[in-house]
Enzyme design. Structure first.
Site, short mmCIF file in Angstrom:
data_model
loop_
_atom_site.label_atom_id
_atom_site.label_comp_id
_atom_site.label_asym_id
_atom_site.label_seq_id
_atom_site.Cartn_x
_atom_site.Cartn_y
_atom_site.Cartn_z
N LYS A 49 -14.32 -23.66 38.70
CA LYS A 49 -13.89 -23.81 40.11
C LYS A 49 -12.66 -24.71 40.21
CE LYS A 49 -15.62 -27.10 42.89
NZ LYS A 49 -14.92 -27.91 43.89
N ASN A 50 -12.71 -25.88 39.57
CA ASN A 50 -11.64 -26.84 39.80
C ASN A 50 -10.33 -26.46 39.09
OD1 ASN A 50 -13.18 -28.26 41.59
ND2 ASN A 50 -13.87 -29.80 40.11
N ARG A 73 -10.87 -29.40 49.72
CA ARG A 73 -10.08 -30.46 49.11
C ARG A 73 -8.80 -29.96 48.46
NH1 ARG A 73 -9.93 -35.23 50.66
NH2 ARG A 73 -8.69 -36.44 49.23
N CYS A 78 -16.03 -32.24 49.85
CA CYS A 78 -17.28 -33.01 49.82
C CYS A 78 -17.04 -34.43 50.30
CB CYS A 78 -17.85 -33.04 48.41
SG CYS A 78 -18.52 -31.47 47.87
N ARG A 121 -11.35 -40.74 50.07
CA ARG A 121 -10.65 -39.87 49.11
C ARG A 121 -9.15 -39.93 49.41
NH1 ARG A 121 -14.01 -34.39 47.83
NH2 ARG A 121 -12.69 -34.50 46.00
N PRO A 122 -8.53 -41.06 49.07
CA PRO A 122 -7.11 -41.22 49.39
C PRO A 122 -6.23 -40.26 48.58
CG PRO A 122 -7.88 -43.04 48.01
CD PRO A 122 -9.08 -42.20 48.33
N ILE A 123 -5.02 -40.01 49.09
CA ILE A 123 -4.08 -39.17 48.33
C ILE A 123 -2.76 -39.93 48.10
CG2 ILE A 123 -5.06 -36.94 48.99
CD1 ILE A 123 -2.70 -36.73 51.01
N GLN A 176 -1.68 -41.47 45.54
CA GLN A 176 -1.02 -41.21 44.25
C GLN A 176 -0.27 -39.88 44.24
OE1 GLN A 176 -0.94 -43.72 41.80
NE2 GLN A 176 -1.79 -44.73 43.61
N ASP A 230 -19.21 -35.22 38.35
CA ASP A 230 -19.71 -33.98 38.94
C ASP A 230 -21.03 -33.52 38.30
OD1 ASP A 230 -17.53 -34.07 40.56
OD2 ASP A 230 -16.40 -32.50 39.54
N ILE A 252 -16.47 -43.35 39.91
CA ILE A 252 -15.38 -42.57 40.51
C ILE A 252 -15.48 -42.57 42.04
CG2 ILE A 252 -14.17 -40.34 40.53
CD1 ILE A 252 -14.32 -41.47 37.70
N ARG A 296 -19.89 -23.10 47.88
CA ARG A 296 -18.48 -23.43 47.64
C ARG A 296 -18.15 -23.41 46.15
NH1 ARG A 296 -17.53 -28.88 49.01
NH2 ARG A 296 -15.89 -28.39 47.55
C1 EPZ Z 1 -11.44 -33.75 41.57
O1 EPZ Z 1 -11.31 -34.39 42.84
C2 EPZ Z 1 -12.53 -32.73 41.72
N1 EPZ Z 1 -12.15 -31.79 42.76
C3 EPZ Z 1 -13.85 -33.41 42.04
O2 EPZ Z 1 -14.86 -32.42 41.99
C4 EPZ Z 1 -14.18 -34.46 40.97
O3 EPZ Z 1 -15.32 -35.18 41.36
C5 EPZ Z 1 -13.00 -35.41 40.78
O4 EPZ Z 1 -11.78 -34.67 40.53
C6 EPZ Z 1 -13.20 -36.39 39.63
O5 EPZ Z 1 -13.41 -35.67 38.43
C7 EPZ Z 1 -11.27 -30.84 42.52
O6 EPZ Z 1 -10.78 -30.67 41.42
C8 EPZ Z 1 -10.96 -29.91 43.64
P1 EPZ Z 1 -9.52 -37.67 41.74
P2 EPZ Z 1 -10.04 -35.26 43.15
O7 EPZ Z 1 -8.19 -37.64 42.39
O8 EPZ Z 1 -8.88 -34.68 42.43
C9 EPZ Z 1 -9.11 -42.12 43.49
C10 EPZ Z 1 -16.75 -31.23 42.70
O9 EPZ Z 1 -17.95 -31.52 42.92
N2 EPZ Z 1 -7.82 -41.67 44.02
O10 EPZ Z 1 -9.58 -37.50 40.26
O11 EPZ Z 1 -9.96 -35.41 44.62
C11 EPZ Z 1 -10.29 -41.46 44.19
O12 EPZ Z 1 -10.63 -42.12 45.37
C12 EPZ Z 1 -15.63 -32.12 43.16
O13 EPZ Z 1 -16.38 -30.18 42.12
C13 EPZ Z 1 -6.96 -42.58 44.63
O14 EPZ Z 1 -7.28 -43.76 44.76
O15 EPZ Z 1 -10.46 -36.63 42.47
C14 EPZ Z 1 -11.35 -41.52 43.12
O16 EPZ Z 1 -11.95 -42.78 43.14
C15 EPZ Z 1 -16.08 -33.26 44.00
N3 EPZ Z 1 -5.74 -42.14 45.10
C16 EPZ Z 1 -10.56 -41.39 41.81
O17 EPZ Z 1 -9.21 -41.71 42.14
C17 EPZ Z 1 -5.36 -40.84 44.96
O18 EPZ Z 1 -4.26 -40.52 45.40
C18 EPZ Z 1 -10.58 -40.02 41.17
O19 EPZ Z 1 -10.22 -39.03 42.14
C19 EPZ Z 1 -6.22 -39.93 44.34
C20 EPZ Z 1 -7.45 -40.36 43.88
#
Ligand code: EPZ
Length: 419
Positions: free
Chosen positions: A22-23, A93, A117, A122-124, A126, A306, A328, A398
């Site tokens: 999926k991801n 997402r 979810c 879930r900041p963006i 970065q 996950d 995480i 999903r």
């Molecule tokens: C991806 O989410 C996955 N989703 C998530 O899977 C998964 O849990 C996660 O990676 C971690 O492996 C998709 O790929 C669509 P991250 P993502 O950016 O990319 C912080 C599932 O069940 N962060 O790696 O949104 C954040 O808050 C889903 O399939 C910032 O601070 O996760 C978290 O603590 C749920 N600033 C950590 O980094 C940012 O700009 C990791 O988040 C981005 C993230």
């Protein structure tokens, strides 16, 4: 409203074939927006997140042809708008990947704030930091993200946190940028390598994906013309592996890359399960009560967040008290309230949870709070004595294709009922 009704306990036995990830799929589909041509993606999971992704691509002008349940052809030669529909993009997402791809291809994009979810903040930041480093101007007011760039120029970006989404998104935005972009402290998940492999197959020049430093040499154009097959889903494979342990079953899990499963295999062996590794398939069986363990979720190659709820089911049935530290997400223990309704003894405090193992779980009505929580509740219902009803199936649909049929094929007494 739909619910899953599960009658347990049943040891899950037999064979299950893993679908495409999926991801990876939800990143590769937006990545097709970078291609001034036609490409075919195979091994796509047939799940609602992929369907929404396809609707977003179509709304932007791409033409999508379905070649069966798991394959589509995308023609992105004519992108007709840079405004992605807000209702669709805010549904999930991975819609944020449209930003990186469209910035690179069209120089501007507007999307709704990404949904998905609810796992805490879930900041963006970065993602935005990366786009801005390449020269984009990004605005996030009023629930809409708009990004614009007259020209994107390669730069070096050090990620303050290891982020899957930001790594992929900055990679997408850099593919057609001028010069070289370096992403330092990059995430290393298998789906990051898969997105890079897809883009390279279509003509990009990305090196180092799978390490913490990715180098992207910008190219003028991606022309497509190729077919790409999505990597098997590490998380789906892990879900079935843990289902085998929780139900004291015996599963042969086919079409997986066992190298991606090492952190899960190690924990399964630690709790007393047996694993036979065949490279592209894996047998997991368990004929004893699981032993206690300590888990800490980490970015790849650590134990994946996950799979934390699915592991939580195993530990709720273990002999002794186990701990899970979630590093995480802020709020990924909501499922523990549901397992406690089934007789588990779990105390969750902030990012830690303590599992005082019980001998049995008992069927109860429970609510899926997110995608992986839903998978965990199905496993729990299969392991538990009596009838479990799982609600909020939209989360599960999903990310897991035909979940009840696949559980039924390995022995579960499970049916979907519309009320
Ligand atoms: C991806 O989410 C996955 N989703 C998530 O899977 C998964 O849990 C996660 O990676 C971690 O492996 C998709 O790929 C669509 P991250 P993502 O950016 O990319 C912080 C599932 O069940 N962060 O790696 O949104 C954040 O808050 C889903 O399939 C910032 O601070 O996760 C978290 O603590 C749920 N600033 C950590 O980094 C940012 O700009 C990791 O988040 C981005 C993230």
């Amino acid at each position: 409203m739909e619910k899953l009704v599960i009658k347990g306990p049943t040891p899950l036995k037999g064979e299950v074939v893993i679908n495409g990830a999926k991801n990876a799929a939800v990143a590769i589909l937006p990545a097709t927006l970078l291609i001034d041509g036609i490409c075919t993606i195979d091994n796509l999971p047939n799940i609602s997140d992929v369907n929404i992704c396809c609707q977003i691509l179509e709304a932007l002008g791409a033409k999508i042809t379905r070649n069966g349940k798991h394959s589509i052809t995308v023609d992105s030669r004519n992108i007709t708008t840079t405004k992605a529909p807000l209702d669709l993009t805010s549904k999930f997402r991975a819609s944020y990947y449209v930003i990186g791809a469209m910035l690179s291809r069209m120089g501007e994009i507007e999307v709704g704030m990404p949904g998905g979810c609810k796992l805490g903040a879930r900041p963006i930041d970065q993602h935005i930091k990366g786009f801005e480093a390449l020269g984009a101007v990004v605005d996030t007011g009023k629930g809409v993200i708009s990004a614009k760039a007259d020209e994107l120029v390669g730069n070096t970006i050090y990620m303050d946190v290891v982020s899957v989404g930001a790594t992929i998104n900055v990679m997408l935005s850099a593919v057609l940028a001028k010069g070289t972009t370096v992403i330092d402290n990059a995430a290393k998940e298998p789906h990051i390598v898969d997105v890079a492999n897809f883009l390279n197959t279509m003509g990009a020049d990305i090196r180092g994906a799978g390490t913490d430093m990715i180098k992207i040499n910008g190219v003028e154009k991606l022309s497509g013309g190729a077919t790409y097959s999505v990597v098997p889903d590490q998380i789906e494979a892990g879900t079935f592996m843990l289902a085998a342990v929780a139900t004291k079953g015996d599963l042969l899990i086919k079409n997986c890359i066992t190298k991606h499963l090492e952190s899960i295999t190690a924990k399964i062996i630690e709790v007393g399960g047996q694993v036979e590794d065949f490279g592209d398939s894996i047998r997991v069986y368990c004929d004893q009560r699981p032993k206690k363990a300590s888990i800490k979720t980490l970015p790849y190659p650590g134990f994946p967040t996950d799979l934390q709820p699915q592991m939580g089911v195993v530990l709720s049935l273990a002999d002794g008290t186990s701990t899970i530290n979630e590093s995480i997400w802020e709020s990924r223990f909501q499922y523990t309230d549901e397992l406690n309704k089934m007789g588990a003894k779990i105390t969750a405090q902030g990012k830690s949870a303590f599992f005082e193992g019980v001998e049995k779980l008992y069927g109860a009505p429970v609510y899926s709070t997110d995608l992986r929580a839903g998978a965990a509740l199905i496993i729990a219902g299969t392991a538990a004595e009596g009838i479990t009803e799982v609600y909020n199936l939209e989360h599960i649909d999903r990310g897991y294709e035909d979940i009840e049929e696949r559980f039924r094929s390995i022995g579960a007494d499970i049916k979907r009922i519309s009320e």
